[in-house]
Every structure is written in structure tokens, then in C-alpha cells.
Scaffold this active site. Sequence first.
Site, short mmCIF file in Angstrom:
data_model
loop_
_atom_site.label_atom_id
_atom_site.label_comp_id
_atom_site.label_asym_id
_atom_site.label_seq_id
_atom_site.Cartn_x
_atom_site.Cartn_y
_atom_site.Cartn_z
N ASP A 1 0.89 -1.17 0.00
CA ASP A 1 0.00 0.00 0.00
C ASP A 1 0.92 1.21 0.00
O ASP A 1 1.30 1.72 1.04
CB ASP A 1 -0.90 -0.05 1.23
CG ASP A 1 -1.99 1.00 1.19
OD1 ASP A 1 -2.28 1.51 0.10
OD2 ASP A 1 -2.53 1.33 2.27
N CYS B 1 -3.82 5.46 -3.66
CA CYS B 1 -5.07 6.24 -3.69
C CYS B 1 -4.82 7.56 -4.41
O CYS B 1 -5.10 8.63 -3.89
CB CYS B 1 -5.60 6.47 -2.29
SG CYS B 1 -4.37 7.19 -1.19
#
Lengths: 130, 172
Positions: free
Chosen positions: A4, A57
Site C-alpha cells: 500500500d 489512492c
Amino acid sequence: MLVDAPCSGLGVLARRADARWRIEPEAVSRLAALQVQLLVSAARLVRPGGVVLYSVCTLTAAETKDVVAEVLGRLEGSPCELRSEPVSGGAFERWGAANILAPGAAGDDAMVIAALTRRTDRTDEGDDAK
Amino acid sequence: MTADHHHDHAQRAHQELRAKVLTVSDRVAAGRREDATGDALEELLESAGFDVVERRVCADGAETVANALAHMAFGFHGVIVTTGGTGFGSRDRTPEGTVRVLDRRGPGLAEAMRAVDPMGRLSRGVAGTRAHALILNVVGSTNGAIQMLNAVLDVLPHALGLMLNNDDPHPL
């Protein structure tokens, strides 16, 4: 193995409004380079046949699909070569060698992910054959 | 009219026009009907100088439409024409899905399209922008869809030009 990765966060401005003031333009290339390093490290650590799931993101091409393309190219032909499998389900769509959840497709947030499978070593295949 | 104006118009005439077509239909999505209206819209757009860069089909529903339009509009400057799902049928939710992704409404375009035919009163279609994409809902019937798009086709290049560059908003 989940990576991530740190990114500019431009896909989640609806929830992290301060990012638009904190992020600096040059951060994009710096974070992209860091992401490439992280993915190359992950490719070496994951077992043969295992999957590195990359998620960010943000929406800049430099920090998303270009990173995946760079890593795939860099590892091509090496023992930890990766291939990017399409991610099915949800509202994701293929974007280069990655998969994008475009802003508005499932609420305001947007993200890019890639499921990167490390190739199975030849020695392993030999073992399987026995 | 000045030479500069002629120059601007020439540039506008040469701007690259791109379009996408989204067919909203349970039956087309299930492969039970040919996408005749999508084909006709593509043909009309191409004849008007648009490069149709994507065709897509989705089932009826606000969520399916919003999802498709969000992906189609991402990073896209051009017109997105949707066909189908604008009426009073129980499954018709194209306008509801479209307004979910619109930043700004363009009611003049929607009303001009509705006014082409008495049956237009049964279209609940909307028009508007999402970032640099201009989205138009037209009806599912081939004749109706073509009439509706023809009603606004002439102003689309100007609208698309303004969405990128507002320096010369009133050239006419």
C-alpha cells in the site's frame, strides 16, 4: 503481499482535504521512484507464484500505471519477473497494466491497484513434475 | 470581423473532436438485441467530424450508468452520448445515473433535444459536464436518438472549445 504505497493521495481529496495544500508538484516523481523501489523489493521477497498487491489512492499516471509498467519492464527475464493479472469485480477497469477505480464510479474516492504475480521458478516446476 | 477572428474560427474548425457512445439497454447488454442506435449515433458523429474513440454497453440502472460514465469521462475531453433508459419504463434510470456524475447541468441542450418531436416529452434525458466531458442523454429509439443529437450537433464544437479555453467566449 500488500504494498500500500505512499502516494500523492489525489484520489481521496474528498476525505483528506488538506492533501491539496500539503502535496507539492515534485512529490509525484519522488513518490513514483519510491514506489518502484518498494515493488522491486516486494517482488524479491514474495515467494515464486505469490502475488504482490499494489495499491495507491491517487490518479497521476506517473504514480500508478507508469510505476507498474516500469517494474514489469525492469524485472522482465529475472527470477522475480512479475505479470499483471486483470482484477475482476467491483467497479475497477483495466488501465495500462494496472486497474483503476475512476472517481465517481463508486463514490468520490478513486484508486489504482495491480495484482502482480511472481513467476514460478524453474526449479519449483521441476519439483512439481516429480 | 477581424483577421484574428478568422484565425480563431479556423483553429476551432480544426480542433480535434472526440466522442464516445454509451448504449444503456438490458437487452443489448444481454446480447439479445443489436445495438442499432449505437451504430447510427457513431455514424452521425463521424459524419460531423467527431472521432468516435469508444463504444460501450451497460445494463439499465443508475449505478451501471454512473459507473460507466465515470470511467468514460476520466481524462477525456469530448462528447459522451448515452442512448436509452431515459423514459418512464420501470427500469429507466439513465438520467438518475447521469446526474450522479455531472458537475454542471446544461438544460438548454436537454430541452433543445426534447423539443424535436412530440414524443420528446417522454424523455427525461439530461445534459451537462463532468470535468472536460460533455454528456448528453438521448432516447433509445434510433430515429429519436438521431433527431435529438442533430438538434444540438452544431453547437457541440463550440461548447467543447469553451470547456478547455474560455478566452473567446462570444465569437459570433
